[in-house]
Design an enzyme around this catalytic site. Structure first.
Site, PDB file in Angstrom:
ATOM      1  CE  LYS A 125     -14.047  11.289 -19.044  1.00  0.00           C
ATOM      2  NZ  LYS A 125     -14.225   9.866 -18.840  1.00  0.00           N
ATOM      3  CB  CYS A 442      12.308  -5.189  18.463  1.00  0.00           C
ATOM      4  SG  CYS A 442      12.219  -5.133  16.678  1.00  0.00           S
TER       5      CYS A 442
END
Ligand code: IVH
Length: 681
Positions: A125, A442
């Site tokens: 479709k 970090c």
């Protein structure tokens, strides 16, 4: 005048004959290109034929025909669209959203017809707009939109500019009147390009291919439509008068293709709901790689007699259904924009959303990619946003809905500090990415950094998988890669899914990992954009770590494969005191490598050799292979000669392989190439 009439006059004038022949050739090549997707000639050769015809028609305008391929440029400006009444209404389709509804659909057909199993034609479709094309004696005379199904708009001038719509049909048994129905759409890649052009011109970008197609089709100035990359695929016939009759839909579609009308290459004939479901699942899986957007699968009863028996409801045929895919886009509220910290410190803005169902799953986070994208889309906390999740890709925020913006929203600005460690966030030169400069210090980068450090191309610590790294970091047993080497057997044994045997093995792997090579170590550090090849170039250029740590950006740029950005990344990395401490700790823990005889800029492991790459490689792109070989000092040439060290040969190699064999040049396959690139030089 039409091509047919021109053919009748063909004997009269050699120029008419020539123009007719050119048109026939062009129509034939259009058919090969758009309908069969199998061109016989190059684009350049087509353009040449086209130019020839154009020249001829310009010199003698009386040679022009309405259905000439040259008549697609548009130009007519309409005051408004004329209304068109469809001789047969253009109905809609009923939808199914799950298998149960498909089973129901089939049950109703069996009940009414006693035919079982039912044979269907299946097509994707397409997510575009319905179009009706009227051909009279094979010539396109009118194009109309669906409108409300009964009345549409005459868009003939516009649709004549769409290259995949034949201006005249080719072949045998063409009906006197034929109404072809199908979908106008814009392919995904064309859509991306169109939006890039819109941005470049400072014009508004289109929200999606469907909107772009709709906007393009409804232009009163057809020369604008002519510039839009519209495509067309047919999914049926409305009216048909004169000519042969067809008993089955697939037969008629095949005939349409022979007349030069593009039909879906995915068209299939299947029997029963189970086979319908198999096609549904297959197309759903391939949805993201198809060249156009689809939003489901359409099933039509193949037998026209059975279609007739079943008839129509008020809005749709009883013989067809669309089984829709879950929507790939949804709207929801943007609750917050957070920053996610990646392995190399890349700070990615992430949208926290009010949970919403998209593409069959619940989504509450979506990427916003980078600072520039947030600015471009101007999304703000509180906005209603469109979220997209296609296939397995990460959900993303596509755009905000301006009409629904609440008052007092704030423009989002990229924070200057890493949210996890407070280090400064630095935007790279000429790049959209902003990174935390905290490196191994970090905490958010730690897990990823430790995992990268131990990975196969890094120190290759066997038995240290991602899950294990997560546990180690979460329990604070490991903060930096150096801590890995301090782990005790007793600590490891306390971890989940870690038996005594695995713990002993891991300790052994860590011991083995201590003796490494400089290229591996440099790669393992995880300096942004320092991959395997660059790490190798750096190692060979500097010979050992200390000179590299002190190198200036200017010196680094002398290393093959290192440009301005990478040089700056390296300098920044080694400037961070926490990165230097981790390196000291690693060396104290016994991580070591043999020095490499320093070779400077000119002598790298493959210096003096020349490679040629040909054929399709599975593992790497050709540009990547080239870059890696060059990083090792090799030259990469375009053709094979006696000077070639070896030919690297993928699938479907062509003549280069023959030449290499005839010259006695060694031919390497992809495995050999991997070995060549991965050797610990
Ligand atoms: S058949 C009577 N087949 O979907 C049946 N429609 O929701 C008419 N569409 O208006 C439609 N792909 O624009 C059919 N393979 C396909 C289709 C398709 C897309 C569109 C069409 C139609 C709408 C109905």
């Amino acid at each position: 005048m039409t091509q047919d009439m021109a053919e009748n006059r063909a004997e009269e004038h050699p120029l008419v004959l020539q123009a007719t022949a050119l048109r026939q050739q062009l129509n034939h090549h259009n058919y090969r290109y758009y309908t069969l997707d199998d061109p016989e000639i190059s684009d350049a050769a087509y353009d040449q034929l086209f130019a020839e015809l154009l020249k001829l028609e310009q010199a003698s305008p009386e040679l022009k025909t309405d259905d000439s391929p040259t008549q697609r440029v548009g130009g007519e400006i309409l005051p408004e669209f004329q209304s068109v009444t469809h001789e047969q209404p253009m109905t809609s389709l009923d939808n199914a959203f799950e298998r149960k509804q498909m089973t129901e659909f089939e049950r109703r057909i069996v009940e009414r017809s006693a035919v079982s199993p039912v044979e269907y034609v299946v097509e994707p479709k397409l997510d575009g707009l319905a179009l009706s094309l009227l051909y009279e004696d094979g010539v396109l005379v009118r194009g109309a939109t669906r409108g409300d199904g009964t009345q549409g708009e005459d868009v003939t001038a516009n649709i004549r500019t769409i290259s995949s719509i034949p201006l005249c049909l080719i072949g045998e048994q063409i009906p006197q009147r034929l109404e072809v129905r199908g979908e106008v759409f814009i392919a995904k890649a064309d859509f991306e390009q169109l939006n890039r052009q819109q941005s470049a011109k400072g014009e508004k970008r289109f929200a999606n291919p469907r909107n772009a197609a709709a906007g393009s089709l409804r232009q009163l100035d057809s020369s604008i439509t002519a510039k839009r990359p519209l495509s067309f695929i047919s999914y049926g016939v409305g009216l048909m008068q004169g000519g042969a009759s067809y008993s089955h839909y697939n037969q008629l579609m095949e005939q349409l293709a022979h007349w030069g009308v593009p039909i879906s290459p995915e068209l299939k004939v299947v029997k029963g709901v189970a086979a319908c479901e198999a096609v549904y699942l297959d197309l759903q899986q391939r949805r993201s790689i198809l060249r156009y957007e689809i939003d489901g699968v359409v099933y039509k009863v193949n037998d026209f007699a059975l279609q007739e028996l079943l008839g129509f409801t008020a809005r749709a045929p009883r013989w067809a259904i669309a089984w829709k895919f879950p929507a790939e886009e949804a709207t929801t509220t943007l609750l917050a924009i957070d920053l996610q910290v990646g392995r190399t410190g890349a700070l990615t803005p992430v949208a926290r959303l009010k949970s919403v169902e998209v593409g069959g799953v619940t989504v509450s986070n979506a990427t916003l990619h980078n600072e520039d994208e947030v600015q471009r889309k101007d999304v703000r906390v509180g906005d209603t946003v469109v979220v997209r999740r296609a296939g397995d890709v990460i959900p993303e925020v596509v755009r905000m809905v301006p009409e629904q913006r609440p008052e007092n929203t704030q423009i989002w600005v990229m924070p200057q500090q890493c949210p996890a460690c407070g280090s400064s966030a630095v935007r790279e030169l000429d790049k959209a990415v902003v990174r935390c400069s905290g490196g191994l210090f970090c905490p958010a980068q730690r897990k990823e950094a430790v995992w990268h450090f131990a990975s196969r191309k890094g120190l290759d610590i066997e038995g240290l998988g991602q899950k294990l790294v997560e546990q180690l970091v979460e329990r604070d047993l490991v903060q930096t890669p150096a801590d890995l080497f301090l782990l005790k057997l007793e600590q490891l044994s306390t971890l989940e899914r870690m038996g005594p045997k695995s713990a002993t093995n891991l300790v052994e792997s860590l011991q083995k990992g201590r003796s490494t090579t400089l290229p591996r170590f440099l790669y393992a550090l995880g300096i942004p954009e320092v991959g395997e090849a660059t790490a190798r170039s750096l190692a060979h250029f500097f010979g050992d770590l200390p000179p590299l740590m002190e190198a200036t950006a200017e010196l680094l740029e002398q290393v093959d494969d290192v440009g301005m950005v990478v040089a700056q990344n390296i300098v920044t990395f080694f400037q961070q005191s926490h990165n230097r401490s981790v390196i000291v700790a690693l060396q104290r823990a016994g991580v070591q490598w043999p020095k490499i005889e320093q070779q400077g800029a000119v002598t790298l492991p493959l210096t003096g050799s020349t490679y040629v790459v040909t054929g399709t490689l599975q593992q790497m792109k050709r540009a990547e292979v080239k870059a890696q070989l060059q990083a090792l000092g090799a030259k990469v040439a375009g053709s094979v000669s006696t000077k070639t060290t070896a030919l690297i040969c993928g699938a479907d190699p062509g003549s280069k392989r023959d030449k290499a064999l005839s010259l006695g040049v060694p031919v390497l396959d992809e495995m050999d190439l991997q070995q060549l690139l991965e050797s610990d030089y």
